[in-house]
Structures are given as structure tokens and as C-alpha cells.
Write a protein that holds these residues in place. Structure first.
Motif, PDB file in Angstrom:
ATOM      1  N   ALA A 215      49.783  47.984  46.347  1.00  0.00           N
ATOM      2  CA  ALA A 215      48.748  47.389  45.492  1.00  0.00           C
ATOM      3  C   ALA A 215      48.340  48.352  44.382  1.00  0.00           C
ATOM      4  CB  ALA A 215      47.544  46.988  46.333  1.00  0.00           C
ATOM      5  N   ARG A 216      48.246  49.639  44.701  1.00  0.00           N
ATOM      6  CA  ARG A 216      47.910  50.615  43.656  1.00  0.00           C
ATOM      7  C   ARG A 216      48.976  50.648  42.574  1.00  0.00           C
ATOM      8  NH1 ARG A 216      45.545  53.474  47.994  1.00  0.00           N
ATOM      9  NH2 ARG A 216      47.536  54.433  48.562  1.00  0.00           N
ATOM     10  N   ALA A 217      50.217  50.390  42.957  1.00  0.00           N
ATOM     11  CA  ALA A 217      51.314  50.406  41.984  1.00  0.00           C
ATOM     12  C   ALA A 217      51.364  49.145  41.135  1.00  0.00           C
ATOM     13  CB  ALA A 217      52.647  50.601  42.715  1.00  0.00           C
ATOM     14  N   PHE A 218      51.066  47.985  41.729  1.00  0.00           N
ATOM     15  CA  PHE A 218      51.295  46.713  41.047  1.00  0.00           C
ATOM     16  C   PHE A 218      50.028  46.018  40.553  1.00  0.00           C
ATOM     17  CE2 PHE A 218      54.862  46.917  44.271  1.00  0.00           C
ATOM     18  CZ  PHE A 218      55.795  47.399  43.365  1.00  0.00           C
ATOM     19  N   VAL A 219      48.925  46.166  41.266  1.00  0.00           N
ATOM     20  CA  VAL A 219      47.678  45.503  40.841  1.00  0.00           C
ATOM     21  C   VAL A 219      46.506  46.477  41.011  1.00  0.00           C
ATOM     22  CG1 VAL A 219      48.286  43.069  41.133  1.00  0.00           C
ATOM     23  CG2 VAL A 219      47.623  44.415  43.147  1.00  0.00           C
ATOM     24  N   PRO A 220      46.542  47.599  40.296  1.00  0.00           N
ATOM     25  CA  PRO A 220      45.485  48.603  40.495  1.00  0.00           C
ATOM     26  C   PRO A 220      44.093  48.088  40.139  1.00  0.00           C
ATOM     27  CG  PRO A 220      46.836  49.115  38.562  1.00  0.00           C
ATOM     28  CD  PRO A 220      47.540  48.028  39.298  1.00  0.00           C
ATOM     29  N   ASP A 221      43.993  47.257  39.091  1.00  0.00           N
ATOM     30  CA  ASP A 221      42.674  46.745  38.705  1.00  0.00           C
ATOM     31  C   ASP A 221      42.105  45.829  39.783  1.00  0.00           C
ATOM     32  OD1 ASP A 221      42.892  48.150  36.364  1.00  0.00           O
ATOM     33  OD2 ASP A 221      43.521  46.434  35.143  1.00  0.00           O
ATOM     34  N   GLY A 243      30.598  41.987  48.030  1.00  0.00           N
ATOM     35  CA  GLY A 243      29.756  41.977  46.842  1.00  0.00           C
ATOM     36  C   GLY A 243      30.184  40.917  45.833  1.00  0.00           C
ATOM     37  N   GLU A 244      29.229  40.117  45.384  1.00  0.00           N
ATOM     38  CA  GLU A 244      29.547  38.979  44.518  1.00  0.00           C
ATOM     39  C   GLU A 244      29.993  39.390  43.132  1.00  0.00           C
ATOM     40  OE1 GLU A 244      26.716  35.856  44.295  1.00  0.00           O
ATOM     41  OE2 GLU A 244      26.296  35.847  46.448  1.00  0.00           O
ATOM     42  N   SER A 245      29.329  40.335  42.499  1.00  0.00           N
ATOM     43  CA  SER A 245      29.607  40.640  41.096  1.00  0.00           C
ATOM     44  C   SER A 245      31.045  41.102  40.897  1.00  0.00           C
ATOM     45  CB  SER A 245      28.635  41.704  40.585  1.00  0.00           C
ATOM     46  OG  SER A 245      28.712  42.887  41.375  1.00  0.00           O
ATOM     47  N   ALA A 246      31.524  41.969  41.764  1.00  0.00           N
ATOM     48  CA  ALA A 246      32.909  42.436  41.646  1.00  0.00           C
ATOM     49  C   ALA A 246      33.885  41.348  42.078  1.00  0.00           C
ATOM     50  CB  ALA A 246      33.120  43.688  42.485  1.00  0.00           C
ATOM     51  N   TRP A 247      33.566  40.650  43.175  1.00  0.00           N
ATOM     52  CA  TRP A 247      34.496  39.640  43.711  1.00  0.00           C
ATOM     53  C   TRP A 247      34.698  38.480  42.743  1.00  0.00           C
ATOM     54  CZ3 TRP A 247      37.473  40.023  47.997  1.00  0.00           C
ATOM     55  CH2 TRP A 247      38.140  38.871  48.409  1.00  0.00           C
ATOM     56  N   ASN A 248      33.628  38.002  42.140  1.00  0.00           N
ATOM     57  CA  ASN A 248      33.740  36.831  41.276  1.00  0.00           C
ATOM     58  C   ASN A 248      34.556  37.100  40.015  1.00  0.00           C
ATOM     59  OD1 ASN A 248      32.260  35.324  43.084  1.00  0.00           O
ATOM     60  ND2 ASN A 248      30.313  35.621  42.030  1.00  0.00           N
ATOM     61  N   GLY A 249      34.755  38.350  39.676  1.00  0.00           N
ATOM     62  CA  GLY A 249      35.587  38.680  38.525  1.00  0.00           C
ATOM     63  C   GLY A 249      37.059  38.834  38.848  1.00  0.00           C
ATOM     64  N   LEU A 250      37.427  38.627  40.106  1.00  0.00           N
ATOM     65  CA  LEU A 250      38.829  38.783  40.510  1.00  0.00           C
ATOM     66  C   LEU A 250      39.686  37.617  40.057  1.00  0.00           C
ATOM     67  CD1 LEU A 250      38.240  40.099  44.122  1.00  0.00           C
ATOM     68  CD2 LEU A 250      39.558  41.304  42.373  1.00  0.00           C
ATOM     69  N   GLU A 251      40.945  37.896  39.777  1.00  0.00           N
ATOM     70  CA  GLU A 251      41.915  36.853  39.447  1.00  0.00           C
ATOM     71  C   GLU A 251      42.306  36.093  40.709  1.00  0.00           C
ATOM     72  OE1 GLU A 251      46.295  36.456  37.215  1.00  0.00           O
ATOM     73  OE2 GLU A 251      45.403  38.431  37.631  1.00  0.00           O
ATOM     74  N   ASP A 252      42.490  34.791  40.566  1.00  0.00           N
ATOM     75  CA  ASP A 252      42.958  33.945  41.668  1.00  0.00           C
ATOM     76  C   ASP A 252      44.470  34.136  41.781  1.00  0.00           C
ATOM     77  OD1 ASP A 252      44.080  31.510  42.945  1.00  0.00           O
ATOM     78  OD2 ASP A 252      41.992  30.882  43.002  1.00  0.00           O
ATOM     79  N   LEU A 253      44.914  34.868  42.804  1.00  0.00           N
ATOM     80  CA  LEU A 253      46.326  35.252  42.878  1.00  0.00           C
ATOM     81  C   LEU A 253      46.746  35.369  44.334  1.00  0.00           C
ATOM     82  CD1 LEU A 253      48.346  35.904  40.573  1.00  0.00           C
ATOM     83  CD2 LEU A 253      47.939  38.323  41.046  1.00  0.00           C
ATOM     84  N   SER A 254      47.947  34.879  44.635  1.00  0.00           N
ATOM     85  CA  SER A 254      48.482  35.000  45.992  1.00  0.00           C
ATOM     86  C   SER A 254      49.039  36.403  46.200  1.00  0.00           C
ATOM     87  CB  SER A 254      49.575  33.966  46.235  1.00  0.00           C
ATOM     88  OG  SER A 254      50.760  34.326  45.535  1.00  0.00           O
ATOM     89  N   ILE A 255      49.136  36.811  47.451  1.00  0.00           N
ATOM     90  CA  ILE A 255      49.699  38.121  47.760  1.00  0.00           C
ATOM     91  C   ILE A 255      51.181  38.178  47.395  1.00  0.00           C
ATOM     92  CG2 ILE A 255      50.350  37.621  50.154  1.00  0.00           C
ATOM     93  CD1 ILE A 255      48.704  40.878  48.867  1.00  0.00           C
ATOM     94  N   ASP A 256      51.868  37.029  47.441  1.00  0.00           N
ATOM     95  CA  ASP A 256      53.274  37.003  47.032  1.00  0.00           C
ATOM     96  C   ASP A 256      53.418  37.436  45.583  1.00  0.00           C
ATOM     97  OD1 ASP A 256      53.647  36.015  49.547  1.00  0.00           O
ATOM     98  OD2 ASP A 256      54.684  34.192  48.941  1.00  0.00           O
ATOM     99  N   TYR A 257      52.656  36.774  44.685  1.00  0.00           N
ATOM    100  CA  TYR A 257      52.757  37.083  43.257  1.00  0.00           C
ATOM    101  C   TYR A 257      52.213  38.467  42.938  1.00  0.00           C
ATOM    102  CZ  TYR A 257      53.940  32.197  42.225  1.00  0.00           C
ATOM    103  OH  TYR A 257      54.566  30.976  42.163  1.00  0.00           O
ATOM    104  N   ALA A 258      51.119  38.846  43.585  1.00  0.00           N
ATOM    105  CA  ALA A 258      50.460  40.102  43.247  1.00  0.00           C
ATOM    106  C   ALA A 258      51.273  41.317  43.680  1.00  0.00           C
ATOM    107  CB  ALA A 258      49.072  40.148  43.887  1.00  0.00           C
ATOM    108  N   VAL A 259      51.838  41.266  44.897  1.00  0.00           N
ATOM    109  CA  VAL A 259      52.461  42.461  45.459  1.00  0.00           C
ATOM    110  C   VAL A 259      53.878  42.217  45.957  1.00  0.00           C
ATOM    111  CG1 VAL A 259      52.298  44.198  47.303  1.00  0.00           C
ATOM    112  CG2 VAL A 259      50.224  43.440  46.116  1.00  0.00           C
ATOM    113  N   MET A 260      54.055  41.246  46.835  1.00  0.00           N
ATOM    114  CA  MET A 260      55.296  41.150  47.596  1.00  0.00           C
ATOM    115  C   MET A 260      56.524  40.911  46.722  1.00  0.00           C
ATOM    116  SD  MET A 260      54.221  41.851  50.540  1.00  0.00           S
ATOM    117  CE  MET A 260      52.763  41.826  51.598  1.00  0.00           C
ATOM    118  N   GLU A 261      56.410  40.078  45.701  1.00  0.00           N
ATOM    119  CA  GLU A 261      57.579  39.798  44.861  1.00  0.00           C
ATOM    120  C   GLU A 261      57.971  40.993  43.998  1.00  0.00           C
ATOM    121  OE1 GLU A 261      57.172  36.227  42.631  1.00  0.00           O
ATOM    122  OE2 GLU A 261      56.949  34.952  44.409  1.00  0.00           O
ATOM    123  N   LYS A 262      57.073  41.969  43.844  1.00  0.00           N
ATOM    124  CA  LYS A 262      57.350  43.140  43.020  1.00  0.00           C
ATOM    125  C   LYS A 262      57.838  44.324  43.850  1.00  0.00           C
ATOM    126  CE  LYS A 262      53.576  41.651  40.012  1.00  0.00           C
ATOM    127  NZ  LYS A 262      52.186  41.952  39.552  1.00  0.00           N
TER     128      LYS A 262
END
Length: 483
Positions: A215-221, A243-262
Motif C-alpha cells: 500500500a505504501r508503494a501503490f496508494v500512499p495517500d 475518524g470521519e474527516s479523514a475517512w470521508n475524503g477517501l477514494e471509493d476503491l477496491s483492494i484489487d484495483y488499489a493494490v493487488m493488480e499492481k
């Protein structure tokens, strides 16, 4: 052989719209659909408990939404399973943020922790075979690899994603070549014939340190935001609210797209001993053991001269009868009925969208509304009155509350209620009643060891569940319908 400890991570925030009308946003399929006397959620937790000679499961870590937190604890307790930590998502953000939050939480407790992430709405009848498959994945973890599980396909399925293997499948982990999106029918048939493709089950086994490194390599933000949401989290009656403020700013993304496919360090453990994501009524039909005519019926459903059909009534008050049906799915609820061509099972979610567009409450809400103290259902609704049946669990209590727009009359029909009306507290037993004037501060409790049931008659100008002013609540729900 060294016994390896594994923490199950149960994901249970999905709405399951393709199993409408049984599964709805207010009570999705993982909690509503039963197999073998257990809900899908209970069955998922059950097969990830105990272990075998190679693995030992800890109490699960569950990631869910606020509305389901008490359902999770209630269903786990009913199944005799220690609830373990429960992380509350402020809003649905798909599987990547949920899994990263779980991984960070586990890493904080033990940097060497191993997690098995699984959806909570799948059916895997052979629990021992699945646990054996998990054990087969452990050698790959020792090499720093991430492991996923692929299901040996038995038909050219277009509703699943696939995993292409780098070598022929056996029992041991095989390197993953690539993820494949849901194919069309021709491509699905070709992949089935080639033999080196498995269905993507969305189940993952990994050392949390290895997943976080990816995750640090592919989706650090994203990882940084999830870390912030976890650090801002607060304890709430044993739950951890992120925490709501940080969580609500997250992108809607599956673990496949975010990490596993990379990632280039994925291995696949093949599994051939029975699996279904129960992602549509066609899957429920297949898992329902069709008779010689290809028909599956439930209690309160009757098929006459039908073929390759599913007839299912979810209400004892509704008898569903099909005559001469072929390739039909018919599901009856107290407040809604679905009739569909079996080939269109994946399109049921379109019905939910259409109902939402027209403002129909049946799109997302069941007649029975589940609360931490029990449940209620509306029996009759008029312009100036509403009648409800209210079921209160032993030892449970509703909040101390008042209403601006309605008065209430309670008639106890089972058990005994302890009733507070302003400064007066009384015990109300079967066949007794009590009146709650508009504006009175009131509460009902069940002091007994059996469920308490009462009939509530509301009169007034507005009956919405948001007409609740809470003064005290053992479930810390805040104001409004569910808090």
C-alpha cells in the motif's frame, strides 16, 4: 508443524441489491439470508473460527457500518463466537480502505500478525476443506507473498472476475499472472476450456506488514488517510469509530484495483470444494439443490408443472404459487414481490434503482426495522395513526425519549414491560396497557428473561422515526432514527 495464528477480517458493509427484495440497505443479505440455520455472516464467522493442526483462528476483526454494529454483535453472540474488535466505517468506501484500516489496526497490536480477509456473504459448505486451503497458503507468506484464493470454475460464468495463473493449477499456491475483468459469454467459455483461469473469490491471506508495504508503494495517500482516520478513531461502547474527516475524503476503491493488480508478489491457492458468492437469485437457485425438474421452493411456496425455476416466499402470511413457469425467479415478501426471467437475475439491482427513483421505501427498507434492543414492524399506517408490533430482547431497553408530533398507547401481549412516563415507573404485564401523552418523557424496558412484545398505537400528525428526542440511551445512538 508450527501452529500458525491467523486473525479473520470480516467485511460486512455491502447492500446486496441483487438479492432484493430479501436483501435491502437496511438489512443486507449477509444478515438476512440463511443457509443451514445460520445467516451468511454467522456461517462466514463460523468457518473462520477454531482451526486445524496447522492454523488457529483468533476472534475476528469485523469492519462494518454504524447501522449494523449491534446486528454484528448480536449474530456473533447467537453463534457462540467472540465478537473481537469491530471497526465502524463512517461511510462505505469499498474494500481497499476497509482492509487497510484492519491491517493497520492489527499491525499496531502485532507487527507480525497474519490476516485472512473474507467477505461475509459467501457460501462455502465444506469448512474443513477451506481451512485446509488456508493452511496451504502459509508457505507463500513465508516468502513475503500475498495470497488470494481462486475457485475452480464449473461453468462459463460472466458474473465473476477471473484470475489467470502463471502455471497449471494444483493444490499448492501458484503465481498469479493477472486479474481478468468479468468476461462476455464467449470469452468465459474460452477461459474455461483453457483451464488456467479461476474465479476471483475476493479472499486474501497476508502478513499485515507485507500488505502495508504494498500500500505504501501503490496508494500512499490512501494509506496515510486511513492511518489518520484510525488515529482519530474513538471508542464507542466497545466499537472503534474511525475518524470521519479523514475517512470521508477517501477514494471509493477496491483492494484489487488499489493494490493487488499492481503487486508482483501474488500467489493463488486453488479451491475446488464448493463456493458461491450468492450474488444473485440464480446463485441461490443453484445452491438450493433443484429437484428433477430444476425447481427450488421454500416453505410457503408451491410449484405446479414448473421447470428450472425458483419460488421463494419469505413470509408465513404469503403463500406463493407458480403454475407452468419455466426459467422464472419469483420471490415474495410481505411488502414486495419480484418476478424475473432467470437469465436476468443480475439485473435485479436495476429494480432497486427504479424503485429509489420513484421514492418507494421498499427499495431500501424492510417492513421489520432492527434495532439494538430488538425490532419493530408497522402493521397498519393511516393518515392520523400507525400500529406497530415491538419486540424487545430480554434485559434490553429503549432510550428515554419524547416526541413532538405523536402520542402512544402501548398494550403488552407477551412478557412484562417496565414503563417510565415522566416521573412514574410501573410494571405492565400481558393484557395491560399504558398511555403516553404527546411530549411525555418515556421509556420501555424488558426486565424479564423472555422476549417482551407489545402493540403500539400511535396517533398524531407525523410518525417518522426522526421525531425522537433522546435523553438517555444505553446504546449511545445520539439523536434521530438510529443515531
Amino acid at each position: 508443524m508450527v501452529l500458525q495464528t491467523i486473525t479473520p477480517v470480516l467485511l460486512c458493509g455491502g447492500a446486496g441489491t441483487r438479492l432484493w427484495p430479501l436483501s435491502r440497505k437496511s438489512y443486507p443479505k449477509q444478515f438476512a439470508l440463511e443457509t443451514g440455520g445460520r445467516t451468511l455472516f454467522q456461517a462466514s464467522a463460523g468457518r473462520l473460527s477454531g482451526g486445524n493442526e496447522a492454523i488457529a483462528f483468533t476472534a475476528p476483526l469485523t469492519v462494518t457500518g454504524s447501522d449494523f454494529r449491534f446486528i454484528v454483535t448480536e449474530q456473533l453472540a447467537a453463534a457462540g463466537i467472540d465478537p473481537g474488535p469491530i471497526l465502524i466505517e463512517p461511510a462505505p468506501r469499498n474494500t481497499a480502505p476497509a482492509i487497510l484500516a484492519a491491517a493497520l489496526h492489527l499491525h499496531d497490536q502485532d507487527p507480525e500478525a497474519i490476516a485472512l480477509v473474507a467477505p461475509s456473504d459467501h457460501a462455502i459448505p465444506d469448512e474443513a476443506a477451506f481451512q485446509a486451503a488456508v493452511a496451504r497458503g502459509l508457505p507463500a507468506l513465508r516468502e513475503g507473498r500475498l495470497v488470494t484464493f481462486g475457485i475452480t470454475p464449473d461453468r462459463p460464468e460472466t458474473g465473476y472476475g477471473y484470475l489467470e495463473l502463471a502455471a497449471p493449477a494444483g493444490e499448492d499456491p501458484v503465481a498469479l499472472r493477472r486479474f481478468v475483468e468479468k468476461p462476455d459469454a464467449a470469452r468465459a467459455a474460452a477461459m474455461l476450456a483453457e483451464g488456467n483461469y479461476l474465479w476471483n473469490a475476493g479472499i486474501f491471506l497476508f502478513r499485515v506488514a507485507d500488505l502495508l508495504a504494498a500500500a505504501r508503494a501503490f496508494v500512499p495517500d490512501m494509506l496515510a488517510r486511513v492511518r489518520e482516520a484510525l488515529d482519530e478513531g474513538r471508542s464507542d461502547l466497545g466499537f472503534l469509530r474511525l475518524g470521519e474527516s479523514a475517512w470521508n475524503g477517501l477514494e471509493d476503491l477496491s483492494i484489487d484495483y488499489a493494490v493487488m493488480e499492481k503487486a508482483d508478489n501474488l500467489s493463488v491457492v486453488p479451491f475446488s470444494d464448493g463456493w458461491s458468492d450468492l450474488g444473485g437469485w440464480d446463485a441461490v437457485w443453484r445452491e438450493g439443490d433443484p429437484d428433477a425438474a430444476g425447481v427450488v421452493t421454500s416453505d410457503h411456496a408451491t410449484a405446479i408443472d414448473c421447470e428450472n425455476s425458483l419460488l421463494r416466499s419469505e413470509s408465513g402470511a404469503v403463500e406463493l404459487v407458480g403454475i407452468g413457469l419455466k426459467n422464472v425467479i419469483a420471490v415474495a415478501m410481505q411488502d414486495a414481490v419480484l418476478v424475473a426471467d432467470a437469465s436476468r437475475a443480475q439485473d435485479v439491482k436495476k429494480a432497486v434503482a427504479a424503485l429509489k427513483a420513484k421514492g418507494a421505501r421498499q427499495a431500501e427498507t424492510l417492513p421489520r426495522d432492527y434495532r439494538p434492543w430488538g425490532w419493530y414492524e408497522s402493521l397498519v399506517i393511516g393518515s392520523r395513526f400507525q400500529v406497530k408490533r415491538i419486540h424487545v430482547h430480554p434485559g434490553a431497553a429503549l432510550s428515554l425519549q419524547s416526541h413532538h408530533h405523536r402520542s402512544e398507547h402501548w398494550i403488552v401481549v407477551e412478557g412484562t414491560a417496565r414503563v417510565t412516563v415522566d416521573d412514574t415507573v410501573t410494571l405492565v404485564t400481558e393484557n395491560q396497557s399504558v398511555y403516553i401523552p404527546l411530549g411525555a418523557v418515556h421509556r420501555m424496558e424488558n426486565p424479564g428473561k423472555l422476549p417482551m412484545v407489545l402493540i403500539e398505537v400511535q396517533t398524531g400528525s407525523y410518525f417518522g422515526e426522526d421525531d425522537i428526542i433522546r435523553y438517555e440511551d444505553v446504546y449511545a445512538r445520539g439523536q434521530g432514527a438510529k443515531g
